[in-house]
Design an enzyme around this catalytic site. Structure first.
Site, PDB file in Angstrom:
ATOM      1  N   ASN A 155       0.851  -1.178   0.000  1.00  0.00           N
ATOM      2  CA  ASN A 155       0.000   0.000   0.000  1.00  0.00           C
ATOM      3  C   ASN A 155       0.889   1.230   0.000  1.00  0.00           C
ATOM      4  O   ASN A 155       1.578   1.511   0.984  1.00  0.00           O
ATOM      5  CB  ASN A 155      -0.918  -0.004   1.236  1.00  0.00           C
ATOM      6  N   ILE A 156       0.909   1.935  -1.126  1.00  0.00           N
ATOM      7  CA  ILE A 156       1.740   3.130  -1.257  1.00  0.00           C
ATOM      8  C   ILE A 156       0.843   4.343  -1.059  1.00  0.00           C
ATOM      9  O   ILE A 156       0.001   4.661  -1.916  1.00  0.00           O
ATOM     10  CB  ILE A 156       2.431   3.185  -2.628  1.00  0.00           C
ATOM     11  N   ARG A 203       1.448  10.832   1.146  1.00  0.00           N
ATOM     12  CA  ARG A 203       2.781  10.969   1.730  1.00  0.00           C
ATOM     13  C   ARG A 203       3.857  11.147   0.650  1.00  0.00           C
ATOM     14  O   ARG A 203       4.814  11.890   0.847  1.00  0.00           O
ATOM     15  CB  ARG A 203       3.089   9.749   2.598  1.00  0.00           C
ATOM     16  N   CYS A 263      15.467   5.313   2.334  1.00  0.00           N
ATOM     17  CA  CYS A 263      14.605   4.408   3.090  1.00  0.00           C
ATOM     18  C   CYS A 263      15.504   3.364   3.722  1.00  0.00           C
ATOM     19  O   CYS A 263      16.551   3.720   4.273  1.00  0.00           O
ATOM     20  CB  CYS A 263      13.520   3.806   2.198  1.00  0.00           C
TER      21      CYS A 263
END
Length: 268
Positions: free
Chosen positions: A181-182, A186, A206
């Site tokens: 789920n991107i 954000r 990241c």
């Protein structure tokens, strides 16, 4: 009678009488061997005399024009040492520097995993650990964009506080496919930080610098008007065999109309 005498005269061969020669004429025109030898010896003697006089003349001129030998210089200070050469000075300085830095190890500049330059003032990488902090210091960063939900390590936060580097954190779950789920909101907020040149130089990272960082950089490329083929090629280069179809679909469908369009390149 007359005929017989005539025949006898005709049949007899007559020899020409030799011409008289005179000694005076032959001696004046044809020299005798004795005179030839005398003339040759006289010419050789004359030549030898000329060469001898010429050699003496050259020798006298050579001695006449030869410069006088230099007079020995007086040395007032007999105990003085000669000045050191340039090579001696350089070797002495290198020895002093080596002695000054002896025992000190040069700083190790190790970039983080998957580090690369995105654009002027924009970098990307995996999570930096303690060994990468001297390298990050050389970048003179103003901000770091952190895309993981986990808290930032205390050692890294201390490094940022000591150097006045601002931390932006937008936690995105790093679950694997097919449960990925991107969050589009954000990603959009993260892009606003990246395109603000007041935050440059900025580092986007990241955990591995592949998927979440790749999505943010891919959406930035769309803002820079890159074609999808180039966007996907760049993403594939960092993701390698772990490239995700969901990430490619997200970058293709991402809407950039609400964001400010950028030129092909920007710098701080």
């Amino acid at each position: 009678m007359h005929r017989i005498c005539s025949a006898g005269v005709r049949g007899r061969k007559t020899r020409p009488s030799p011409k008289p020669t005179s000694r005076s004429s032959s001696s004046s025109h044809t020299p005798t061997p004795f005179l030839r030898r005398g003339m040759t010896q006289e010419a050789a003697a004359t030549t030898s005399l000329v060469l001898t006089q010429d050699a003496r003349s050259r020798k006298d001129n050579h001695h006449h024009h030869r410069p006088p030998p230099p007079e020995p210089e007086e040395d007032d200070d007999t105990g003085a040492m000669p000045p050191p050469s340039c090579t001696t000075i350089l070797l002495r300085r290198e020895g002093e520097q080596a002695a000054a830095t002896e025992g000190e190890e040069p700083p190790q500049l190790v970039p983080p995993l998957n580090f690369a330059m995105v654009d002027h003032g924009v970098y990307r990488s995996g999570f930096p650990d303690a060994s990468n902090l001297p390298f990050l210091e050389s970048l003179r960063l103003r901000s770091i964009l952190y895309l993981c939900p986990e808290p930032y390590p205390e050692a890294n936060q201390e490094f940022l506080r000591a150097r006045g580097i601002r931390l932006f954190q937008f936690g995105i779950d790093g679950s694997k496919e097919p449960f990925v789920n991107i969050p589009e909101d954000r990603i959009r907020e993260a892009l606003k930080v990246v395109i603000d040149t007041r935050n440059h130089p900025v580092l986007i990272h990241c955990k591995r610098g592949k998927h979440r960082t790749g999505c943010v950089v891919g959406c930035l490329r769309k803002l820079q008007r890159w074609c999808l083929t180039s966007v996907f090629d760049e993403y594939q280069r960092f993701a390698g065999a772990k490239a995700r179809v969901s990430d490619l679909r997200f970058m293709e469908l991402f809407d950039i109309s609400s964001l400010k369009h950028l030129p092909a390149s920007f710098s701080c």
